[in-house]
Design a protein around this motif. Sequence first.
Motif, short mmCIF file in Angstrom:
data_model
loop_
_atom_site.label_atom_id
_atom_site.label_comp_id
_atom_site.label_asym_id
_atom_site.label_seq_id
_atom_site.Cartn_x
_atom_site.Cartn_y
_atom_site.Cartn_z
N SER A 26 62.99 32.74 34.05
CA SER A 26 63.90 31.60 33.96
C SER A 26 63.38 30.40 34.73
CB SER A 26 65.29 31.97 34.51
OG SER A 26 65.98 32.75 33.59
N TYR A 36 64.74 30.30 25.63
CA TYR A 36 65.25 31.66 25.85
C TYR A 36 65.15 32.49 24.57
CZ TYR A 36 67.34 31.49 30.57
OH TYR A 36 67.54 31.45 31.93
N SER A 70 69.98 35.01 36.86
CA SER A 70 68.68 34.38 36.59
C SER A 70 68.82 33.14 35.72
CB SER A 70 67.74 35.38 35.93
OG SER A 70 68.28 35.84 34.70
N SER A 71 69.94 33.04 34.98
CA SER A 71 70.16 31.86 34.13
C SER A 71 70.83 30.71 34.89
CB SER A 71 71.02 32.25 32.92
OG SER A 71 72.27 32.75 33.34
#
Length: 553
Positions: free
Chosen positions: A260, A100, A230-231
């Motif tokens: 992701s 990330y 999205s995480s």
Amino acid sequence: MALEKLQMIPLGGLGEFGMNCLALRFGDDILVIDAGLMFPEEELLGVDIVVPDISYLIENRSMVRGIVLTHGHEDHIGGLPWILSELNVPVYGTEFTLAYVEGKLDEHRLLDDAELIEILPGKRFTLGPFSVMPIRVTHSLVDCVSLAIHTPVGIVLHTGDFKIDLSSPDGHPFDLQAFADLGKQGVLALLQDSTNVDRPGFTPGEKAVIPRLDDIFAATKKKIFFSCFSSSIHRIKIAMELAHKHGRKVALVGRSIDNSTEIAQDLGYIDPPQGLIIHPGQIRDFAPDKLCILISGTQGEPMSALSRAAVDNHKFAKIDPGDTVLLSSRIIPGNEKGIYRVIDHLERRDARVIHDDGTNGLIHVSGHGSQEELRLMINLVKPKFFIPVHGDYRHLKRHVELALSTGVPEKVILLEDGDVLTLDKDSAQKTGKVTTGRVCIDNNSTADVVEDTVIRDRKHLGEDGLFLPIIAINKRTGAIEGQPEITTRGFAADDPDLLRNARDIVVRTLEQSSEEERRDYGVMKDKIRGDLKRFIQKNANRRPLIMPIILEL
């Protein structure tokens, strides 16, 4: 060395949700835990993100040994581009967290100069006088760790964000044994996540959503639009497994959910069967009951894929009557209006919207431990001192009360941003304060820092509008050419004569000024601004932003 003490200095995250950043200092060495951002409140007009003021770190830049990250959520890594542009130090994190971080730094053109070092749960590493042991914890994201920091005065345990999930979908459960072992060694200070301190009981594990989601998949006859953070890799994995079970293809719609999922696949957290995932352009090639569309925008963000689909303005995601839209996330405080606006649009499309979490089973679970998990952790590690972190002041205060009720810590300390807590083996005292605060950034650019005066001007403009007197002056003679013009924006005058009278005020100010004053545009602008301000305040009870413009002829 024996005479030196450990200092603990929170730079963000204690008194607000977000901007998590904490400095540990021993002698001439500083270790930083997390570098988060916060999304702005409504009054921060036009601001994109808010990051902590790191003046303390900049003043002591030669002592900073590195930044250690607990996990990859924005409130823990989002401030990195800003901090690294000021302070290029090594960044330590787990594999997924650094994936990330790489994307974030690449976006800000900082990746080439960054030093990113991967850490593994259970494997100690050293930074100056600090020996750091990452411990596997469970959260709503994967690859998260607590940090047991062995210092010359004792062990400091920073939990990061956590809940105790012993059956995590990724096969990496919470490492209860490691915390029990720490309790036997003796922990000097425990810094614990306060997010869910108001919630009684235990937080359900990630798999608790499967029964209700399974029922929804089974009962839905048309397309399923599945929206989550999205995480939330666990939730994406569960949605894909259920889609496969019920014979549905999966399309990923939205940049954040696509990114992701790609990272999670590359690192082995998601392993979808061959052919399960289709390109969004193929959606129209399949029957509605054979489709599950994973779509970003669960918080009602205006330009997100779900918001655009809700108003029938998305290239691939078309919501038809009878489709089901599942919002598998909590409502972040402050986002209510945006979320309910999207739900309204979805209802207009005759979609079935499911966004509850508890009536007939769960469609969302929190990633943070509730009261019993917090108590369990305190009883397990038996800290000498206890410091609540991550939360508004009221959360920190409740957490202090909860810790006291366990009877375990000798001392419970409520810290706020900027407080300096000095510790040795036997004592912990607040000994001072350092500069902290927030830095407002526009356009996600590390260069576009917004000063408080800019925010004040934006607020001013929003409330009372803009007043632009335009005057033409002959530079050679100092004479006024023609009549002054007045343009307004966001200023509605109840009295039609107000603008005419304001123009007369400008003319009178010019006439009463000497030729020398009229040639000094700075002086003239101030005089016009002052006279108009008094006039408008008296006659309209308003205080618009007044910006005289002088045209030089």
